[in-house]
Scaffold this active site. Structure first.
Site, PDB file in Angstrom:
ATOM      1  N   ASP A 163       0.828  -1.207   0.000  1.00  0.00           N
ATOM      2  CA  ASP A 163       0.000   0.000   0.000  1.00  0.00           C
ATOM      3  C   ASP A 163       0.862   1.256   0.000  1.00  0.00           C
ATOM      4  OD1 ASP A 163      -2.285  -1.459  -0.036  1.00  0.00           O
ATOM      5  OD2 ASP A 163      -2.783  -1.202   2.077  1.00  0.00           O
TER       6      ASP A 163
ATOM      7  N   LYS B 100      -4.336   2.600  -2.401  1.00  0.00           N
ATOM      8  CA  LYS B 100      -5.092   2.788  -1.163  1.00  0.00           C
ATOM      9  C   LYS B 100      -4.892   4.172  -0.546  1.00  0.00           C
ATOM     10  CE  LYS B 100      -7.074  -0.499  -0.120  1.00  0.00           C
ATOM     11  NZ  LYS B 100      -8.350  -1.005  -0.650  1.00  0.00           N
TER      12      LYS B 100
ATOM     13  N   MET C 211      -6.184   9.237   9.661  1.00  0.00           N
ATOM     14  CA  MET C 211      -6.442   9.847   8.342  1.00  0.00           C
ATOM     15  C   MET C 211      -7.641  10.807   8.404  1.00  0.00           C
ATOM     16  SD  MET C 211      -4.012   8.342   6.655  1.00  0.00           S
ATOM     17  CE  MET C 211      -4.241   8.159   4.898  1.00  0.00           C
TER      18      MET C 211
END
Length: 489
Positions: free
Chosen positions: A40, A62, A177
């Site tokens: 990723d 991703k 995030m």
């Protein structure tokens, strides 16, 4: 379809929050043996350098707002490669069980009858806090800890959680995030009773040289993050544990913190210099990575003809003994004296049970053999130029090394290029031949540091614009230069 017992195995591996040394020993072991790695975006590019030369690398992407490979496609690839009998590693940032969709992948593998294992990793919320100088629990500040996704799959992308329970029942909250939704997150916490003065820290690119920390409280953090232009990947830590943070954390106080370096390699040996720079806080890419390819087919050598054998490199010693093993040659049949160019090569020979003399300490005769790299006859010392030459191996750049370099460059992780010797200048230039990364372009985008005048002359002759010429060509001088430059900045 292949027989059941010939199917491969899939490892769902957590790479940790960024620092490559935070990978578990098991994660390192399976990564080294993998035939295929699907990785990723949050996986540090340096992990790719630990794969074997013929490993297939697949970028899974991703990002928070878009995926380069759909989850279903990734699961299909895991199954497809395992059915082919391959060892597959699915490499994820942090811990695969924390917002890593490991349950979906494990379920798909189980339904397909594929053997798999999950290898945990250090989750980003804990790693980020630690490297920012905090701990997620503390007997004076926090007795509970929660991790919350900073976005979801709804149209708005705003996290859906029990804000009342979160605000009133948890001391430390890590939002993953959540930069885009930070205004919504702070609004909800305040709406459900959080203290407006509650400390908050945003930690971007945690545990790497790119780490940045912005601190404030629930009423000020949004403006501060915007002003600092913080973007994902970032962890938002909400809670009184933020009071533990000093102006700089133990990680940020390392003298080479925030230094992102490319150390040009001249050979295949792993460099002690890179390890030393890394221990002082620098992010270091050793480039390019080579693999040794023995040139043994068709080689028929009567070693008994020679009274002296000089090994040019460490690799020449290793390939020499491998050639003896393959041809089942008894070392006792070789009566020549072994000669090496330095003490490190002597140590390597000693591992094979043989003693060697240093080149500068012996008297040379006229019946000698030089063993080195194919096509490198022109580089032999003048004192042994009359010896016969045998090229037992060739060096080739590992394809993954170029992938790592490209990823590091795209993520702006290369700020300085270090050339320890003239050979390293040649090898890096050769590795990038045919790409857009010309000496002129690299010089425009990075600082070029050379060890001594000979290295500088070689770099300039190939088109590099040398920024720094170290007067004392050694690692201590380099560290002194890098650390003083950082202080001045």
């Amino acid at each position: 379809m292949m027989d059941e017992d010939k199917k491969g195995v899939v490892y769902l591996v957590g790479a940790g929050p960024g620092d490559t040394e935070l990978l578990t020993l098991k994660g390192y072991r399976v990564l080294r043996q993998a035939d295929v790695v699907i990785y990723d975006r949050l996986v540090h590019p340096l992990f790719l350098e630990w794969t074997k030369p013929n490993c297939e690398l697949i970028y899974g992407g991703k990002l928070p707002d878009r995926h380069f490979l759909r989850q279903e496609t990734i699961q299909d690839l895991l199954i497809e490669y395992a059915i082919q009998g391959k060892c597959v590693v699915r490499l994820k940032g942090g811990d695969p069980s924390v917002f890593g969709r490991v349950a979906e992948e494990a379920s798909a593998l189980r339904e397909a009858g594929i053997q798999f294992e999950v290898v945990p990793g250090i989750t980003a919320g804990i790693g980020a806090a630690t490297y920012a100088g905090m701990s997620v629990t503390h007997r004076d500040y926090s007795s509970s800890f929660a991790v919350v996704t900073g976005h979801n799959q709804s149209v708005s992308g705003e996290p859906t959680v029990d804000w009342q329970a979160l605000t009133q029942g948890v001391d430390t909250i890590a939002f993953y995030m959540g930069v885009k939704n930070l205004p919504f997150i702070t609004e909800q916490l305040l709406k459900h009773g959080a203290n407006p003065e509650k400390p908050v820290s945003l930690i971007q690119w945690a545990t790497t040289g790119k780490q940045r920390v912005v601190s404030g409280n629930l009423t000020t953090i949004v403006a501060k993050v915007k002003a600092a232009q913080i973007q994902n990947p970032a962890i938002a830590l909400v809670g009184d544990i933020n009071q533990l943070r000093q102006e700089k954390s133990w990680f940020e106080e390392k003298i080479l913190f925030n230094q992102e370096l490319l150390l040009a390699k001249a050979g295949v040996e792993s460099g002690e210099m890179a390890a030393q720079l890394s221990s002082l806080g620098a992010d270091v890419l050793e480039f390019p990575r080579y693999v040794i390819e023995p040139c043994l087919e068709g080689q028929v050598v009567d070693y008994q003809r020679y009274t002296q054998i000089v090994f040019m490199t460490q690799s020449s010693i290793e390939v020499f003994f491998e050639s003896l093993r393959q041809k089942r040659t008894d070392i006792r049949m070789i009566h020549a004296d072994f000669i090496v160019r330095n003490s490190k090569q002597a140590d390597v020979l000693q591992q094979y049970g043989c003693q060697a003399s240093l080149l500068q300490d012996v008297t040379l005769d006229n019946s000698g053999l030089l063993i080195g790299e194919e096509g490198a006859r022109r580089k032999v010392p003048e004192v042994v130029s009359h010896f016969e030459y045998l090229g037992l191996y060739r060096k080739t750049v590992v394809p993954q090394s170029l992938i790592t370099f490209q990823r590091m460059w795209e993520e702006e992780r290369i700020e300085k290029i270090i050339f320890p010797n003239a050979k390293s200048v040649e090898m890096l230039t050769f590795a990038l031949k045919g790409t857009n990364f010309t000496p002129h372009y690299l010089s425009e985008q990075t600082s070029i540091i050379c060890f001594g005048p000979i290295t500088s002359q070689k770099a300039e002759s190939l088109g590099y614009q040398v920024t720094t010429k170290l007067k004392q060509p050694n690692v201590n001088e380099l560290i002194s230069h890098l650390s003083s430059e950082y202080v001045e900045d």
